[in-house]
Scaffold this active site. Structure first.
Site, short mmCIF file in Angstrom:
data_model
loop_
_atom_site.label_atom_id
_atom_site.label_comp_id
_atom_site.label_asym_id
_atom_site.label_seq_id
_atom_site.Cartn_x
_atom_site.Cartn_y
_atom_site.Cartn_z
N GLU A 49 5.51 -3.30 1.00
CA GLU A 49 5.61 -3.07 -0.44
C GLU A 49 4.89 -1.75 -0.71
OE1 GLU A 49 6.70 -5.39 -3.09
OE2 GLU A 49 7.77 -6.49 -1.54
N CYS B 213 1.78 -0.07 -9.11
CA CYS B 213 2.86 0.46 -8.29
C CYS B 213 4.22 0.45 -9.00
CB CYS B 213 2.95 -0.27 -6.96
SG CYS B 213 2.58 -2.01 -7.07
N GLY C 167 0.82 -1.21 0.00
CA GLY C 167 0.00 0.00 0.00
C GLY C 167 0.85 1.25 0.00
N VAL D 102 0.60 4.75 5.21
CA VAL D 102 0.05 3.65 6.01
C VAL D 102 1.15 2.65 6.37
CG1 VAL D 102 -1.68 1.81 6.09
CG2 VAL D 102 -2.22 3.97 5.00
N GLY D 103 2.17 2.53 5.53
CA GLY D 103 3.32 1.68 5.84
C GLY D 103 3.92 2.05 7.19
#
Lengths: 468, 457
Positions: B214, B248, B192, B196-197
């Protein structure tokens, strides 16, 4: 006032300049480390003696030689480790070049502990430098004498545009951790490990955490008590028990305990004499705080061997405790001292259940003449590393990764694993402009026919060959 | 299945109990689960395609070729190879350990959490799961709620093909994800955003849970003057505009010399027309933006820019036309965040050095692309930059090679997966030394008391 900003900026600029990339530069740094060890051996031995009352033997074996071996290994294999690693290709990429490029991360922070203040500083440093990073080193302030040498002498042997030592206690370390690093390598307690990882999360900095735990030592009924006692005592009381991979407690049957106790006494007497306090081979507790903590643990269970202490000397005798309850403090925290509790279990299964109820330890030991027993414990438990029928010898094998799992840590190092830990493994695929007709199948507009052709092509090859 | 507070905890505890029971340890069990997953993909393909069509306007081709086939290949590759990876790996011994057994023993970690994402909601959730299963873990899945059709489909079909206790699906939005992150896991795998990581890693730190993140970034695509522009532009257009730019590892922006900018624009246009026709809205193969929030965000990035192609959108269908922006100012919004949409900014640079400097001033991206016929240019670009991965003279495809690790670096992520790397990511590699309980004489030299004189080395 940010005392670190300038230093970090300087190191970052040095990294961006590309200075650390050539193998020659890195080898020169490693050679510098080697000279540091060789030219200051006596100084280092004295510092280790002052900090931890380490004997010359222990300093040599567990601090100096072990670090020198890592340096030698890195010097020997550096260029091989640095090479692009070619990988097997699939059918669709046969004409391409596919490899993994090892790259330094950039600015690395190494936070080192006090118990093996030389080894646990230099060994990760070898990996970080070999991988081409710039390094900030934060040695432990608790092992003051070694800290002084690392701060004042070590930098003279390295390129100081790419290496810096920062000093301080928890507050300074906290301040340091607010900055962005490209990798953080921490050795210490799980409690502080959490703080380090949370700080790293703010910058998405990857980490290796070498933590601790209570390393169980299972002693089967089927074994020679004296052989076991020699090995367990040696590894328990080495560095006065202040070793993250030391056997923390013994699990055995009451019958085995009865045979083990006199054997342990015999080993302790042989190793340290009738008056261990006067033995040059027994160390001391690092500081007052830990001494008090350990002295408190002496009142758990019942003292079967040892139990003496001397505050003026921070001396604690090699001690064995029996009749210990699981709820007592000595079984709740990592001991990190010369105290060995024995906990009774009635079977191998009970021992395994005891172990698996608890956090995964950094190391696990099992002693038995039966390889089946040893293998069963291995199969039904988890731990960072494992040694059957001895203490922490597994960490002397550089081809074995050294690290924890769960609460005992994440990541690993030693030998090539150090180099890989401090490198980003970048996947590279180099293609040519040709063969466009084949790739044309992947472009829209997508027709059912194209899909059928592709699927047939994949099925006939029946293996990985995504035709992109 | 929507999670409430206690329900989430219960599900995770059940998965843990199932793991502790030991039934994932035999390799045969893991093979059976992977075969179950393979059956799921083959038998329910229509349902999977339907969900992807509803969520992202994919068709059976794009669904299959851009998602489903990756999962099938990963399953095949894993079934074939993981037994070898799961076996004890003997290592080189030292002189002191010649009589011993010395090896690395692979073990499952325990209960793994996989948080999926919405752009490739099937493959980016299930492909990591393949490695986690092969490594012997229980796996809790939390699909992205943004791709809601796939999320509810996974919750409904996975239990029909896999062990219900070991591989539960938890659905829901931010509140449920927050609840899930309060539980203890043995590894968290998150795909994501960078923002948020950080939240995931902070939550993981409370339990010292290792993570694989990732994430994303702006993947630069440098087009050299010395290159076959027809082929380069076709490949770039393909990778950029698939899934309507929501990839991504898609090329985020182009860096090129001003003298070739117009040609690049023309050739991109040509390829786009070949792919999607004059009006991409009518093409079956062209995707849609996942939701209105992202639609507005991507449309906003075009404001004030020179639009060389496209530039329009339809809010009702969340369609955004394939768009090319020229002479883009590096300070403008479209160059400040990952585009994640069908908008290709072109930034002009006057040299390879300037391009490299431009890239290095920014966060390390997940992927980097360089198009050139000159090997020296390619070598220099790779040597003087960093990124998760690289493809030269194409885009995206480095992630299709099983033997290459797939992951980011810096802000684009940490850790990696695919193939063996997945297996290792979800395993603990435990160092083992097993000695005989004999040879006590040989070991006596190490015991105290130490000799008065130390032996010379």
């Amino acid at each position: 006032m940010d005392p670190f900003a300038d230093t970090l900026q300087r190191l970052r600029e040095a990294f961006s300049s590309g200075r650390t990339r050539p193998a020659e530069f890195r080898a020169a740094q490693l050679e510098g480390l080697s000279r540091f060890l060789q030219e200051n051996k006596q100084l280092l031995q004295e510092a280790l003696a002052q900090d931890l009352h380490k004997s010359v033997f222990e300093s040599e074996v567990s601090e100096i030689s072990i670090s020198q071996n890592e340096i030698n290994l890195a010097l020997r294999d550096l260029r091989a480790w640095m090479k692009d690693e070619k990988v097997p290709k699939n059918l669709a990429t046969q004409l391409d070049s596919a490899f993994i490029r090892k790259e330094p991360f950039g600015l690395v922070l190494i936070i080192a502990p006090w118990n093996y203040p030389l080894n646990l500083t230099l060994t990760p440093l070898v990996g970080a430098l070999a991988a081409g990073n710039c390094v900030v080193l934060k040695p432990s302030e608790i092992s003051k004498n070694t800290e002084k040498i690392l701060a004042e002498v070590l930098p003279r042997y390295l390129d100081q545009s790419c290496f810096a030592v920062v000093l301080g206690g928890p507050q300074e370390t906290g301040q340091l951790l607010e900055h962005k690093f490209d990798y953080i390598f921490f050795t210490g307690s799980p409690r502080v490990g959490k703080i380090v990882m949370a700080a790293a999360a703010k910058h998405l900095t990857p980490v290796t955490l070498e933590l601790g735990g209570k390393n169980p030592c299972y002693v089967d009924d089927n074994c020679d008590p004296q052989t076991v006692a020699n090995r367990v005592a040696f590894f328990r009381y080495f560095n006065t028990g202040q070793t993250c991979v030391a056997p923390d407690y013994v699990l055995c049957s009451p019958e085995m305990q009865a045979r083990l106790l006199p054997a342990l006494q015999s080993a302790i007497t042989r190793f340290y004499g009738e008056d261990p306090q006067s033995s040059p081979d027994l160390g001391r507790i690092i500081n007052e705080k830990n001494f008090q903590r350990l002295r408190g643990l002496l009142s758990c269970g019942r003292v079967a061997i040892g139990g003496q202490s001397d505050e003026s000397d921070r001396y604690i005798a090699p001690t064995v405790l029996v009749d210990v309850q699981e709820t007592e403090p000595v079984m709740q925290e990592e001991i990190f001292g010369p105290i060995l509790p024995i906990v009774n279990v009635r079977s191998l299964d009970e021992a395994i259940a005891f172990i698996t109820r608890r956090e995964k330890p950094l190391a696990l030991y099992a002693f038995s003449n039966s390889s089946q027993v040893v293998k069963q414990i291995l199969a039904q438990t988890s731990s960072g590393g494992f040694c059957g029928n001895d203490g922490f010898m597994h960490l002397t094998v550089a081809s074995l990764p050294f690290g924890g799992v769960g609460a005992s840590g994440m990541g690993s190092y030693h030998g090539k694993f150090s180099f890989d830990t401090f490198s980003h493994h970048r996947a590279c695929l180099l293609r040519r402009p040709g063969l466009e007709k084949i790739y044309a199948l992947r472009y829209p507009p997508h027709t059912p026919r194209n899909l059928r052709v592709l699927l047939m092509a994949m099925e006939t090859r029946c293996c990985s060959c995504t035709l992109l | 299945m929507v999670g409430t507070m206690s329900a989430v905890s219960e599900v995770v505890q059940r998965a843990r109990a199932a793991f502790v029971s030991g039934r994932t340890r035999p390799l045969q069990f893991r093979v059976q689960q992977l075969e179950g997953l393979r059956r799921l993909v083959r038998e329910r393909e229509k349902d999977l395609v339907g969900a992807l069509a509803a969520d992202l306007h994919k068709n059976e081709w794009t669904a299959y070729y851009e998602e489903i086939v990756y999962v099938l290949e990963e399953i095949e590759y894993m079934i074939k190879n993981f037994p070898e990876w799961a076996a004890d790996e003997p290592v080189e011994k030292t002189p002191q350990t010649q009589q011993d057994e010395s090896y690395i023993h692979a073990e499952p970690l325990g209960v793994v959490l996989i948080i999926g994402t919405w752009n490739y909601p099937f493959s980016l959730t299930i492909q990591p799961m393949v490695g986690a299963i092969a490594a012997g873990n229980a796996v809790v899945l939390k699909p992205s709620e943004l791709s809601e059709n796939m999320a509810s489909l996974l919750a409904s079909i996975l239990p029909q093909y896999l062990d219900k206790d070991l591989y539960p699906v938890i659905n829901g939005g931010i509140p449920e994800t927050t609840e899930v992150l309060k539980e203890r896991f043995d590894h968290i795998f998150y795909t994501g955003s960078t923002g948020v990581g950080k939240v995931v890693m902070t939550a993981a730190a409370k339990y010292l849970t290792p993570v694989t993140l990732e994430l994303g970034g702006k993947n630069p695509c440098y087009v050299d003057k010395d290159c076959d522009l027809d082929i380069a532009c076709r490949r770039i257009a393909w990778g950029k505009f698939m899934n309507s730019g929501q990839t991504c590892v898609g090329p985020d922006y182009i860096l090129c010399d001003p003298s070739i900018q117009n040609q690049i624009v023309e050739k991109l246009k040509k390829s786009l027309k070949e792919f999607y026709g004059e009006d991409a809205k009518k093409s079956r193969d062209y995707g849609r933006i996942i939701n209105s929030w992202h639609f507005q965000r991507v449309m906003g990035l075009m404001e004030g820019q020179k639009v060389a192609y496209g530039g329009t959108g339809d809010v009702a269908t969340r369609y955004i036309a394939p768009t090319i922006l020229t002479d883009v100012d590096p300070q403008s919004p479209v160059m400040q965040e990952e585009v994640f949409g069908p908008v290709m900014p072109i930034v002009c640079v006057r040299s390879l050095e300037e391009a490299i400097q431009f890239i290095n001033q920014r966060a390390k991206p997940l992927a980097l692309y360089v198009f050139s016929l000159n090997d020296k240019v390619i070598k220099k670009m790779i040597a003087e930059t960093s990124s998760g991965g690289v493809t030269a003279n194409d885009v995206v495809v480095h992630i299709t090679v099983h033997s290459l690790p797939y992951g980011g670096v810096g802000d684009s992520g940490m850790g990696s997966y695919h193939g063996r790397t997945s297996f290792e990511t979800f395993s603990h590699r435990r160092s083992c030394l097993v000695r005989p309980l004999l040879n006590e004489e040989a070991l006596r030299a190490r015991y105290p008391p130490s000799p008065a004189k130390m032996p010379r080395h």
